[in-house]
Motif scaffolding. Sequence first.
Motif, PDB file in Angstrom:
ATOM      1  N   VAL A 436       0.867  -1.173   0.000  1.00 22.88           N
ATOM      2  CA  VAL A 436       0.000   0.000   0.000  1.00 22.88           C
ATOM      3  C   VAL A 436       0.910   1.230   0.000  1.00 22.88           C
ATOM      4  CG1 VAL A 436      -1.801   1.261   1.218  1.00 22.88           C
ATOM      5  CG2 VAL A 436      -1.787  -1.235   1.263  1.00 22.88           C
ATOM      6  N   TYR A 437       0.684   2.152  -0.961  1.00 25.60           N
ATOM      7  CA  TYR A 437       1.551   3.318  -1.063  1.00 25.60           C
ATOM      8  C   TYR A 437       0.732   4.551  -1.425  1.00 25.60           C
ATOM      9  CZ  TYR A 437       1.159   2.611  -6.104  1.00 25.60           C
ATOM     10  OH  TYR A 437       0.681   2.465  -7.383  1.00 25.60           O
ATOM     11  N   ASN A 438       1.303   5.687  -1.182  1.00 24.90           N
ATOM     12  CA  ASN A 438       0.718   6.975  -1.540  1.00 24.90           C
ATOM     13  C   ASN A 438       0.873   7.159  -3.046  1.00 24.90           C
ATOM     14  OD1 ASN A 438       0.590   9.856  -2.173  1.00 24.90           O
ATOM     15  ND2 ASN A 438       0.624  10.221   0.035  1.00 24.90           N
ATOM     16  N   GLU A 439      -0.232   7.315  -3.758  1.00 24.87           N
ATOM     17  CA  GLU A 439      -0.198   7.403  -5.216  1.00 24.87           C
ATOM     18  C   GLU A 439       0.595   8.612  -5.702  1.00 24.87           C
ATOM     19  OE1 GLU A 439      -0.597   6.101  -8.802  1.00 24.87           O
ATOM     20  OE2 GLU A 439      -2.049   5.133  -7.484  1.00 24.87           O
ATOM     21  N   LYS A 440       0.627   9.668  -4.888  1.00 25.24           N
ATOM     22  CA  LYS A 440       1.329  10.885  -5.312  1.00 25.24           C
ATOM     23  C   LYS A 440       2.821  10.821  -5.025  1.00 25.24           C
ATOM     24  CE  LYS A 440       1.232  15.921  -4.904  1.00 25.24           C
ATOM     25  NZ  LYS A 440       0.562  17.094  -4.293  1.00 25.24           N
ATOM     26  N   THR A 441       3.210  10.345  -3.845  1.00 20.19           N
ATOM     27  CA  THR A 441       4.625  10.374  -3.434  1.00 20.19           C
ATOM     28  C   THR A 441       5.347   9.048  -3.621  1.00 20.19           C
ATOM     29  OG1 THR A 441       4.137   9.735  -1.150  1.00 20.19           O
ATOM     30  CG2 THR A 441       4.039  12.087  -1.695  1.00 20.19           C
ATOM     31  N   ASP A 442       4.606   7.970  -3.864  1.00 22.07           N
ATOM     32  CA  ASP A 442       5.169   6.619  -3.958  1.00 22.07           C
ATOM     33  C   ASP A 442       5.717   6.104  -2.637  1.00 22.07           C
ATOM     34  OD1 ASP A 442       4.599   5.984  -6.578  1.00 22.07           O
ATOM     35  OD2 ASP A 442       6.453   6.844  -7.355  1.00 22.07           O
ATOM     36  N   VAL A 608       7.006  19.183 -16.466  1.00 23.17           N
ATOM     37  CA  VAL A 608       7.227  18.395 -15.252  1.00 23.17           C
ATOM     38  C   VAL A 608       8.466  18.877 -14.517  1.00 23.17           C
ATOM     39  CG1 VAL A 608       8.026  16.108 -14.478  1.00 23.17           C
ATOM     40  CG2 VAL A 608       6.013  16.297 -15.943  1.00 23.17           C
ATOM     41  N   THR A 609       8.357  18.926 -13.222  1.00 24.37           N
ATOM     42  CA  THR A 609       9.540  19.076 -12.361  1.00 24.37           C
ATOM     43  C   THR A 609       9.902  17.684 -11.869  1.00 24.37           C
ATOM     44  OG1 THR A 609       8.898  21.289 -11.660  1.00 24.37           O
ATOM     45  CG2 THR A 609      10.485  20.107 -10.266  1.00 24.37           C
ATOM     46  N   VAL A 610      11.118  17.225 -12.177  1.00 24.31           N
ATOM     47  CA  VAL A 610      11.516  15.833 -11.942  1.00 24.31           C
ATOM     48  C   VAL A 610      11.501  15.516 -10.450  1.00 24.31           C
ATOM     49  CG1 VAL A 610      13.357  14.132 -12.217  1.00 24.31           C
ATOM     50  CG2 VAL A 610      12.875  15.770 -14.051  1.00 24.31           C
ATOM     51  N   SER A 611      10.799  14.436 -10.106  1.00 26.65           N
ATOM     52  CA  SER A 611      10.714  13.992  -8.715  1.00 26.65           C
ATOM     53  C   SER A 611      11.884  13.077  -8.380  1.00 26.65           C
ATOM     54  CB  SER A 611       9.400  13.243  -8.487  1.00 26.65           C
ATOM     55  OG  SER A 611       9.406  12.005  -9.191  1.00 26.65           O
ATOM     56  N   LYS A 612      11.998  12.782  -7.096  1.00 26.18           N
ATOM     57  CA  LYS A 612      13.052  11.880  -6.632  1.00 26.18           C
ATOM     58  C   LYS A 612      12.896  10.501  -7.274  1.00 26.18           C
ATOM     59  CE  LYS A 612      15.055  10.047  -2.346  1.00 26.18           C
ATOM     60  NZ  LYS A 612      14.934  10.034  -0.853  1.00 26.18           N
ATOM     61  N   ARG A 613      11.639  10.029  -7.342  1.00 29.48           N
ATOM     62  CA  ARG A 613      11.393   8.706  -7.942  1.00 29.48           C
ATOM     63  C   ARG A 613      11.762   8.711  -9.410  1.00 29.48           C
ATOM     64  NH1 ARG A 613       7.377   6.812 -10.995  1.00 29.48           N
ATOM     65  NH2 ARG A 613       6.102   8.678 -10.662  1.00 29.48           N
ATOM     66  N   GLN A 614      11.394   9.762 -10.144  1.00 27.38           N
ATOM     67  CA  GLN A 614      11.697   9.836 -11.566  1.00 27.38           C
ATOM     68  C   GLN A 614      13.199   9.922 -11.811  1.00 27.38           C
ATOM     69  OE1 GLN A 614       9.254  13.258 -12.303  1.00 27.38           O
ATOM     70  NE2 GLN A 614       7.508  12.035 -13.062  1.00 27.38           N
ATOM     71  N   ALA A 615      13.903  10.665 -10.996  1.00 30.52           N
ATOM     72  CA  ALA A 615      15.355  10.794 -11.144  1.00 30.52           C
ATOM     73  C   ALA A 615      16.060   9.466 -10.874  1.00 30.52           C
ATOM     74  CB  ALA A 615      15.876  11.876 -10.200  1.00 30.52           C
ATOM     75  N   LYS A 616      15.500   8.707  -9.936  1.00 31.08           N
ATOM     76  CA  LYS A 616      16.089   7.398  -9.626  1.00 31.08           C
ATOM     77  C   LYS A 616      15.896   6.427 -10.786  1.00 31.08           C
ATOM     78  CE  LYS A 616      16.106   3.877  -5.991  1.00 31.08           C
ATOM     79  NZ  LYS A 616      15.494   3.436  -4.704  1.00 31.08           N
ATOM     80  N   LYS A 617      14.762   6.562 -11.464  1.00 31.42           N
ATOM     81  CA  LYS A 617      14.459   5.665 -12.581  1.00 31.42           C
ATOM     82  C   LYS A 617      15.204   6.079 -13.848  1.00 31.42           C
ATOM     83  CE  LYS A 617      10.539   3.654 -15.041  1.00 31.42           C
ATOM     84  NZ  LYS A 617       9.056   3.640 -15.198  1.00 31.42           N
ATOM     85  N   LEU A 618      15.352   7.375 -14.087  1.00 27.78           N
ATOM     86  CA  LEU A 618      16.017   7.896 -15.282  1.00 27.78           C
ATOM     87  C   LEU A 618      17.300   8.596 -14.852  1.00 27.78           C
ATOM     88  CD1 LEU A 618      12.836   9.384 -17.014  1.00 27.78           C
ATOM     89  CD2 LEU A 618      13.924   7.183 -17.477  1.00 27.78           C
TER      90      LEU A 618
END
Length: 657
Positions: A436-442, A608-618
């Motif tokens: 179970v996770y927060n859809e916005k923050t992951d 988009v302003t790159v999030s922590k999750r997006q930066a980790k993936k890309l």
Amino acid sequence: MPTMQVNFRLFIYLSVTSFLLSGCIGGSKLGNANKAYLIGEYDRAATQFKKAYRKADNNYTKGEISYYLGECYRKTNKPRKATMQYARAVRYNYEMADAGLYLGDCYLASQKYEDAIEAYEEYLQKVPRDKRAQNGLAACKLAMKDTIETRYNIEKLKKVNNTRYSDFSPGYASTSYDQIYFSSMRTEKKKRKKSRITGQGGTNIFMAKMDAKGEWTDPEPLDETINTEFDEGSATMSGDGKEMYFTRCRYDNEQPRSAEMYMVSRSGGKWGEPVQLEIGGDSLLVAHPAISHDGETLYFVSDMPGGYGGKDIWKTTKGGEGGWGQPVNMGSVINTAGDEVFPSVRLDGSLYFSSNAHIGYGGLDIYRAVFDEEKEDWEVYNLGRPLNSEGDDFGIAFKGMEEAGLLSSSRGSSKGIDNIYAFSLPKLEFSMKGLVYNEKTDEPLADAYLRLIGTDGTNIKLNIRNDGSFGAKLAPQTEYVFMVASKGYFNHKHKLSTVGLGNNKEFNIEVGMLPMEDAIVFRNIRFSKDQFDLNTNSKQELNRLAAIMNLNKEMVLDIVAHASGEGSESEAIVLSQKRAESVMSYLMSKGIPTERLSAKGVGSSEPVTVSKRQAKKLDFLKEGDVLYASFIKRLRGNANKEAAHNLNRRIEFKIKK
């Protein structure tokens, strides 16, 4: 594969040859081989044929002798040896067409599928409509694809198979399933002479019991009222355990004899005198009895007139004064032009048997026959691997209605030795685990709970662990629904089912919880360049969103679509508006009312302003990067640029209420 003129395992290929080997094949050795073959002494005949072959002076005679050598090996379950002889007979153009058929059968049993296909195809050029060869081709394809794999476990019964001779046709003696009867060719105990048919011992019926530790005791032969100088085997017990039906093959040095069926009663723990069953007439072959649980129907095997070729399965029902009625053939769905043998009956009335002509994996395979009331006929199913193999598989016995029991098989034996195997079907195991996770923050969401409800009566509350994970065992043939709830988030509902699943499964579920705030971006709702059509992943995400909205009736959404800076801004606004309207139309098709939705396209004005999750993936992006068109243009590589544009081509859901 074998014949049972005098021996039960070998009964399957019993046939009375009406001619001697032809022409110019004189000499005492070949004369002895002829005689041994005609009365079914295949092991002895093979020795004589090999000696005669060395003295043969023309190819036709060599081909003829090779064919009968192949027959001797086939009928004693030595397919690899038989293959060499049939191949030689075909090479010498011996006129017996079925040499090609049997060559294919032996290649199939030896797992040489390409060679088997070639042999069957050459044979079908001579005999185009032979169903046996057609099924042989289908069997090769089945074995090569291995499409019928089941979950059964199978292992050799080592305490029972404790000699180097064949043990086969097991059967349970009572409903406690702690005592078995089986047929055996072992010779050590009584130092019996080896059989001239198989090179093993003659067949007798043995018994083994299970001790207090759950181990089988050393097998012991039944007393001499049942086991005689002849061959006895293929025993089957009545439902109450008081009667045994078995086959006896009497031996004659001068001519082949037909198999006969007997019944013997037990009283006070002792067996009485066997009585021959009068079925079909004195000269007809009848064997492999299988009595129904109620004792009213007896299934057996015979080549009596009125069948479909080879050995067929027949049945008879009890008449007056304990006699048996007129035999009835089980029909063309069960019986073929080949051999159907070793029947057994389960408590529910389903019939099991072995066949070398239905589509299988080579040799004898075990099949299940169930009567279809609507079609008014039988349906036949191959039991699949691992119950069936490239060898001979036959003589199956179940523990009542459990998916467990015993069978016999020659798998893995180049010498045609049969062994008894125990099999069982492990219980299906199902479970679910998830996050179970927060859809916005992951970020994992621990402050939540899950309510699981099943059609089997399950109704439990699961707490979510600190890392957001959860898990639970599930039952077979059950439909489930669960709801996840947490303060400040919209409720989430999910369905899953184990109904109809035939294999173990663990459901892996990620539950994204929508916070009651704006600007939620679903991960998989993306668009290709210049496109506004929804792809499969987008539809799956929108299905999830529709389920949440249907569960939370007060939710009202603004659908905001974005484009990336790949054209003029006016074009970007038009394209993004079409994307927003596509999403809105899809949600409406899923039952969400128009008044709960609005659609707006904002073009590429809000990158988009790159999030922590997006930066980790890309890894070519950093947290905080803003994906303006000018920024993307400076990225290296077209793949990186496209990935950045794809982040911009997004749908945001702003929760108004």
